[in-house]
Design a protein around this motif. Sequence first.
Motif, PDB file in Angstrom:
ATOM      1  N   ASP A 178       3.023 -18.459  38.155  1.00  0.00           N
ATOM      2  CA  ASP A 178       2.130 -17.651  38.987  1.00  0.00           C
ATOM      3  C   ASP A 178       2.164 -16.180  38.562  1.00  0.00           C
ATOM      4  O   ASP A 178       1.127 -15.506  38.535  1.00  0.00           O
ATOM      5  CB  ASP A 178       2.530 -17.770  40.460  1.00  0.00           C
ATOM      6  CG  ASP A 178       2.236 -19.141  41.042  1.00  0.00           C
ATOM      7  OD1 ASP A 178       1.477 -19.909  40.406  1.00  0.00           O
ATOM      8  OD2 ASP A 178       2.762 -19.454  42.132  1.00  0.00           O
ATOM      9  N   ALA A 179       3.352 -15.696  38.239  1.00  0.00           N
ATOM     10  CA  ALA A 179       3.485 -14.291  37.840  1.00  0.00           C
ATOM     11  C   ALA A 179       2.727 -14.013  36.548  1.00  0.00           C
ATOM     12  O   ALA A 179       2.041 -12.986  36.416  1.00  0.00           O
ATOM     13  CB  ALA A 179       4.959 -13.931  37.677  1.00  0.00           C
ATOM     14  N   ASP A 180       2.828 -14.932  35.589  1.00  0.00           N
ATOM     15  CA  ASP A 180       2.131 -14.730  34.319  1.00  0.00           C
ATOM     16  C   ASP A 180       0.624 -14.934  34.468  1.00  0.00           C
ATOM     17  O   ASP A 180      -0.174 -14.273  33.786  1.00  0.00           O
ATOM     18  CB  ASP A 180       2.690 -15.663  33.249  1.00  0.00           C
ATOM     19  CG  ASP A 180       4.066 -15.225  32.766  1.00  0.00           C
ATOM     20  OD1 ASP A 180       4.384 -14.024  32.922  1.00  0.00           O
ATOM     21  OD2 ASP A 180       4.824 -16.066  32.250  1.00  0.00           O
ATOM     22  N   MET A 181       0.217 -15.837  35.375  1.00  0.00           N
ATOM     23  CA  MET A 181      -1.216 -15.987  35.646  1.00  0.00           C
ATOM     24  C   MET A 181      -1.766 -14.683  36.232  1.00  0.00           C
ATOM     25  O   MET A 181      -2.862 -14.229  35.859  1.00  0.00           O
ATOM     26  CB  MET A 181      -1.467 -17.145  36.607  1.00  0.00           C
ATOM     27  CG  MET A 181      -1.388 -18.522  35.968  1.00  0.00           C
ATOM     28  SD  MET A 181      -2.681 -18.823  34.718  1.00  0.00           S
ATOM     29  CE  MET A 181      -4.177 -18.782  35.740  1.00  0.00           C
ATOM     30  N   GLY A 237       2.911 -12.395  23.094  1.00  0.00           N
ATOM     31  CA  GLY A 237       4.213 -12.439  23.734  1.00  0.00           C
ATOM     32  C   GLY A 237       4.317 -13.564  24.748  1.00  0.00           C
ATOM     33  O   GLY A 237       5.338 -14.265  24.810  1.00  0.00           O
ATOM     34  N   LEU A 238       3.277 -13.748  25.544  1.00  0.00           N
ATOM     35  CA  LEU A 238       3.284 -14.826  26.528  1.00  0.00           C
ATOM     36  C   LEU A 238       3.280 -16.194  25.858  1.00  0.00           C
ATOM     37  O   LEU A 238       3.987 -17.106  26.290  1.00  0.00           O
ATOM     38  CB  LEU A 238       2.071 -14.692  27.457  1.00  0.00           C
ATOM     39  CG  LEU A 238       2.129 -13.555  28.484  1.00  0.00           C
ATOM     40  CD1 LEU A 238       0.775 -13.356  29.146  1.00  0.00           C
ATOM     41  CD2 LEU A 238       3.199 -13.847  29.535  1.00  0.00           C
ATOM     42  N   ALA A 239       2.485 -16.327  24.801  1.00  0.00           N
ATOM     43  CA  ALA A 239       2.442 -17.600  24.079  1.00  0.00           C
ATOM     44  C   ALA A 239       3.812 -17.937  23.501  1.00  0.00           C
ATOM     45  O   ALA A 239       4.280 -19.085  23.577  1.00  0.00           O
ATOM     46  CB  ALA A 239       1.390 -17.539  22.976  1.00  0.00           C
ATOM     47  N   ALA A 240       4.481 -16.928  22.941  1.00  0.00           N
ATOM     48  CA  ALA A 240       5.819 -17.145  22.388  1.00  0.00           C
ATOM     49  C   ALA A 240       6.798 -17.558  23.484  1.00  0.00           C
ATOM     50  O   ALA A 240       7.662 -18.424  23.271  1.00  0.00           O
ATOM     51  CB  ALA A 240       6.300 -15.879  21.685  1.00  0.00           C
ATOM     52  N   VAL A 273       3.930 -21.906  22.769  1.00  0.00           N
ATOM     53  CA  VAL A 273       2.609 -22.477  22.511  1.00  0.00           C
ATOM     54  C   VAL A 273       1.785 -21.488  21.696  1.00  0.00           C
ATOM     55  O   VAL A 273       2.188 -20.350  21.470  1.00  0.00           O
ATOM     56  CB  VAL A 273       1.874 -22.798  23.834  1.00  0.00           C
ATOM     57  CG1 VAL A 273       2.666 -23.809  24.660  1.00  0.00           C
ATOM     58  CG2 VAL A 273       1.609 -21.533  24.661  1.00  0.00           C
ATOM     59  N   SER A 274       0.612 -21.922  21.266  1.00  0.00           N
ATOM     60  CA  SER A 274      -0.302 -21.029  20.557  1.00  0.00           C
ATOM     61  C   SER A 274      -1.093 -20.210  21.576  1.00  0.00           C
ATOM     62  O   SER A 274      -1.186 -20.577  22.761  1.00  0.00           O
ATOM     63  CB  SER A 274      -1.266 -21.832  19.684  1.00  0.00           C
ATOM     64  OG  SER A 274      -2.141 -22.608  20.501  1.00  0.00           O
ATOM     65  N   ILE A 275      -1.682 -19.105  21.131  1.00  0.00           N
ATOM     66  CA  ILE A 275      -2.539 -18.324  22.023  1.00  0.00           C
ATOM     67  C   ILE A 275      -3.712 -19.182  22.487  1.00  0.00           C
ATOM     68  O   ILE A 275      -4.145 -19.099  23.635  1.00  0.00           O
ATOM     69  CB  ILE A 275      -3.052 -17.044  21.333  1.00  0.00           C
ATOM     70  CG1 ILE A 275      -1.937 -16.008  21.273  1.00  0.00           C
ATOM     71  CG2 ILE A 275      -4.243 -16.463  22.068  1.00  0.00           C
ATOM     72  CD1 ILE A 275      -2.374 -14.650  20.789  1.00  0.00           C
ATOM     73  N   ALA A 276      -4.235 -20.017  21.600  1.00  0.00           N
ATOM     74  CA  ALA A 276      -5.347 -20.893  21.983  1.00  0.00           C
ATOM     75  C   ALA A 276      -4.944 -21.806  23.137  1.00  0.00           C
ATOM     76  O   ALA A 276      -5.671 -21.943  24.122  1.00  0.00           O
ATOM     77  CB  ALA A 276      -5.806 -21.708  20.778  1.00  0.00           C
TER      78      ALA A 276
END
Length: 272
Positions: free
Chosen positions: A258-261, A212-215, A219-222
């Motif tokens: 920052d929130a997603d980190m 979900g975050l990658a989308a 970007v890709s999960i990698a």
Amino acid sequence: MTALTDVYTLANGIQIPKVGFGTWQMAPEDATPAVENAIALGYRHIDTALVYGNERAVGFGIRNSDVKREDLFVTSKLPAETKDYDGALRDFETTMANLELDYLDLYLIHAPWPWREMGGNYDTQNRDVWRAMEEIYASGRVKAIGVSNFNVHDLQNVFKDAKVKPMVDQIQYYVGYTEPTITQFAQEQGLLVEAYSPLATGGILNNQVLNGLAAHYGVSIAQLAIQFCVQNGVLPLPKATSRDHIANNAQLNFEISDADMAKMNALTGTRN
């Protein structure tokens, strides 16, 4: 945003590219073209080890590139089984002969114990080996020295007699497994933490939260996982053999909020 030319600075002032190219579990026949492709695609930091069995192939890929040696950063490692002063000097010479390079940029003790005795106490032997590492460093044939898979106790043990402290601790590190105790201690002591298996050997690629975050970032999960390491001040060493994957892993032209980190740093159990 992270470029392959961005660098960290080690405790002794040596600059090291923020993203490396790992060759663990890479067969020699795959290592040469992979290294050649990585360098052609802009990677300037190549990581190998004597125990990988591919140093000769990695060295050939490096020498066969169009990039000057001084513009590359090359790391190798002393086998974990080598726990004596003379053996360390001997194995270093083997690595240099395999790579056919005049110098290494970084040389690491691969683990604090032999792989067959994981968790064993080799405190006295590690201090003896570190004395050899310091001698190798003093020779000028290695620009920086460090360790791998060392926990807080192992680092403190080496510090006791060290004239030159380790500059790097390379550990397993990925989203959901960030070894916070080791990482914080190492960073507080001035060591750069490097992340091997930043993709958990592919184990995080199907995680729903990371998908979900990658989308969200397109970007890709990698790519997400590699950028996560860099934004935590850690140096990732992604591995790939296909040219497309090697290129994809280098596309880090985004920044995680920052929130997603914080969300990613709080994750556990991400590996399938």
